[in-house]
Enzyme design. Structure first.
Site, PDB file in Angstrom:
ATOM      1  N   LYS A 257      -1.710   6.085   8.197  1.00  0.00           N
ATOM      2  CA  LYS A 257      -3.058   6.629   8.039  1.00  0.00           C
ATOM      3  C   LYS A 257      -3.609   7.139   9.373  1.00  0.00           C
ATOM      4  O   LYS A 257      -4.457   7.999   9.406  1.00  0.00           O
ATOM      5  CB  LYS A 257      -3.986   5.561   7.450  1.00  0.00           C
ATOM      6  CG  LYS A 257      -3.732   5.343   5.973  1.00  0.00           C
ATOM      7  CD  LYS A 257      -4.857   4.603   5.314  1.00  0.00           C
ATOM      8  CE  LYS A 257      -4.465   3.170   5.069  1.00  0.00           C
ATOM      9  NZ  LYS A 257      -5.552   2.349   4.564  1.00  0.00           N
ATOM     10  N   ARG A 258      -3.108   6.574  10.456  1.00  0.00           N
ATOM     11  CA  ARG A 258      -3.587   6.998  11.767  1.00  0.00           C
ATOM     12  C   ARG A 258      -3.106   8.410  12.097  1.00  0.00           C
ATOM     13  O   ARG A 258      -3.813   9.192  12.686  1.00  0.00           O
ATOM     14  CB  ARG A 258      -3.113   6.017  12.834  1.00  0.00           C
ATOM     15  CG  ARG A 258      -4.254   5.294  13.511  1.00  0.00           C
ATOM     16  CD  ARG A 258      -3.817   4.296  14.574  1.00  0.00           C
ATOM     17  NE  ARG A 258      -2.495   3.735  14.370  1.00  0.00           N
ATOM     18  CZ  ARG A 258      -1.436   4.062  15.112  1.00  0.00           C
ATOM     19  NH1 ARG A 258      -1.546   4.915  16.089  1.00  0.00           N
ATOM     20  NH2 ARG A 258      -0.268   3.485  14.883  1.00  0.00           N
TER      21      ARG A 258
END
Ligand code: GLU
Length: 491
Positions: A257-258
């Site tokens: 997700k980063r």
């Protein structure tokens, strides 16, 4: 079904630690496929024992995004079922007796070491480059009093598994065949706060919920020997295991997700992807196409589902393929359905008046049909159709559109106004016939040159949806005002 399979029970068991990850949908899809293929059940279990990472609202997002994708469950925290509760935080009283049983049978032991002592131990092991890593069993075999006399003692103990020297490291995976995992450490199964860790809770729950197939991401391969041990110690039959490959970025790194917005399941909805396109895409990520065109419904995918066909190599997440699929699914909707989807999307994203009027709806319905062929994402519809809602005397002309207007533009606009003024019916065809006669035949202009000023007047753009149908949608009064306004602006 071609051959009879025993009805299987499968589950997806996400942890509510934030915005749901696309991997959760991917796992749900494959679990659900086999549940349907075998005529069994699909369970949603919420694994919320890690209170430090718990995020309020995440559970609801899991429900919403999985449902949006059509990956509904037969049993779960919201709908209940015969093996509930389905939220681990509501099952805390279940785990303790199994932990006690493991301690009594000598398979598990209390450990009072402080986090500081464990960190120092890890550092010392790393510095000395010893092949021996993991917990050094300082607490094993000691009473609380004996251990309290030594440094690094914590008041609240954890419970650890006593991993035997001859632990079985090879297990059979439905997808991969025999898999060899590294030797595990003495895994903590009950934390100092009394909560079970994932490893104890997952085994207890999968057993008590009658799960026959544990299907999850490949990151859990290294945990499987510990789980197999727990099943054995508790006297239970272990389920079948399948570990699916993780989705990868183009550089083969794991999707996080980063680093990748597409790791967030909600992202696809925000971008205007159709759930059926994303579902089809996820099918293709882990499984060969079930049709020549790569297009397949969930039922088609599930009907012949076979573990032997699942990929073991991490599939690369190819957005170009997803965009192509989305375009395909958009074109396969009826124009009315497409307009409904666009409207729902715009309302959801807060890009549309809360109460669209009948005229707004009619324009959207007509406009959707005009752009359907060229749309890849629902989000592209409004920018392409925004001109329909512009104020007739204030259509903004884009700079590149302005640059297309020659010195004869006012004359062309005047001729267009005159040609349209007498039209009895204002259909796309009638508008086209009238404009061709007045601009191409009478003025002797090439069609492209003739229609450019008209397009710019009507839409403010150099490129637009089909011009004559767009004009028919706007109606004669709007068209006249727009033609006149641009002519006035050029004067
Ligand atoms: N709660 C685990 C996760 O978040 C489930 C792993 C499993 O399916 O066993 O991925």
């Amino acid at each position: 079904m071609s051959d009879a399979l025993a009805p299987a029970r499968l589950r997806v068991a996400p942890s509510p630690t934030g915005d749901p990850h696309v991997g959760t949908a991917y796992m749900a899809l494959f679990n659900l496929a086999y549940a349907r293929r075998s005529g069994g059940q699909f369970v949603l279990r919420i694994e919320d024992t890690d209170r430090a990472r718990y995020t309020a609202g995440s559970e609801q997002q899991i429900f919403d995004t999985l449902r949006w994708l059509g990956l509904g469950w037969d049993e779960g925290p919201d709908c209940g079922g015969p093996y509930g509760p389905y939220r681990q935080s509501e099952r805390l009283d279940v785990y303790g007796s199994f932990a006690s049983q493991l301690i009594e049978s000598g398979h598990a032991y209390y450990c009072w070491c402080t986090p500081e002592r464990l960190a120092a131990l890890r550092e010392a092991q790393a510095a000395s480059k010893t092949p021996l890593t993991g917990y050094d069993r300082l607490c094993y075999g000691k009473t609380r009093e004996e251990r309290a006399a030594l440094p690094g003692f914590a008041g609240q103990p954890v419970v650890r598994m006593l991993i035997p020297d001859d632990v079985e490291l090879v297990f059979t995976d439905l997808v991969r065949g025999p898999v060899s995992a590294p030797r595990p450490d003495d895994q903590v199964i009950v934390k100092a706060d009394g909560f079970p860790t994932y490893h104890l809770a997952v085994v207890v729950d999968d057993h008590l919920m009658g799960i026959t197939h544990v299907v999850r991401g490949e990151e859990w391969i290294s945990s499987t020997p510990k789980h197999v041990l727990l099943y054995k110690w508790l006297g239970w039959e272990a389920p079948a295991f399948a570990h699916l490959p993780l989705l990868r970025n183009a550089d083969r790194s794991k999707i996080s997700k980063r680093k990748n917005p597409a790791a967030r399941l909600a992202w696809f909805r925000e971008q205007g992807y159709l759930p059926e396109a994303l579902r089809n895409f996820l099918q293709l990520m882990g499984y060969p196409p079930v049709s020549d065109t790569e297009i397949a419904t969930f039922d088609e995918f599930a009907a012949g589902f076979d573990w032997a066909k699942v990929n073991t190599v991490g599939p690369v997440f190819d957005l170009a393929k997803l965009n192509w699929l989305n375009g395909h699914y958009i074109r396969s909707l009826s124009p009315e359905e497409l307009a409904d989807r666009i409207e729902a999307y715009l309302l959801e994203q807060g890009q549309w008046p809360n109460q669209p009027s009948e005229r707004d709806r009619a324009l959207l319905r007509g406009g959707a049909a005009l752009v359907q062929e060229r749309l890849q994402l629902l989000s592209e519809a409004l920018p392409k159709l925004a001109f329909l809602w512009a104020a007739d005397d204030a259509v903004t002309t884009a700079a590149d559109a302005q640059a297309q207007l020659g010195a004869d533009a006012p004359a062309i606009l005047a001729a267009a106004e005159a040609a349209l003024a007498g039209l009895a019916e204002f259909t796309g065809e009638a508008v086209e016939t009238a404009l061709r006669a007045a601009l191409v035949d009478a003025l002797g202009l090439k069609p492209r040159l003739a229609f450019t000023p008209v397009r710019v007047a009507l839409t403010g753009q150099r490129v637009s949806p089909p011009l004559f149908e767009s004009m028919a949608l706007l109606g004669p009064a709007s068209c006249q005002t727009r033609l006149r306004s641009l002519r006035a602006a050029l004067a």
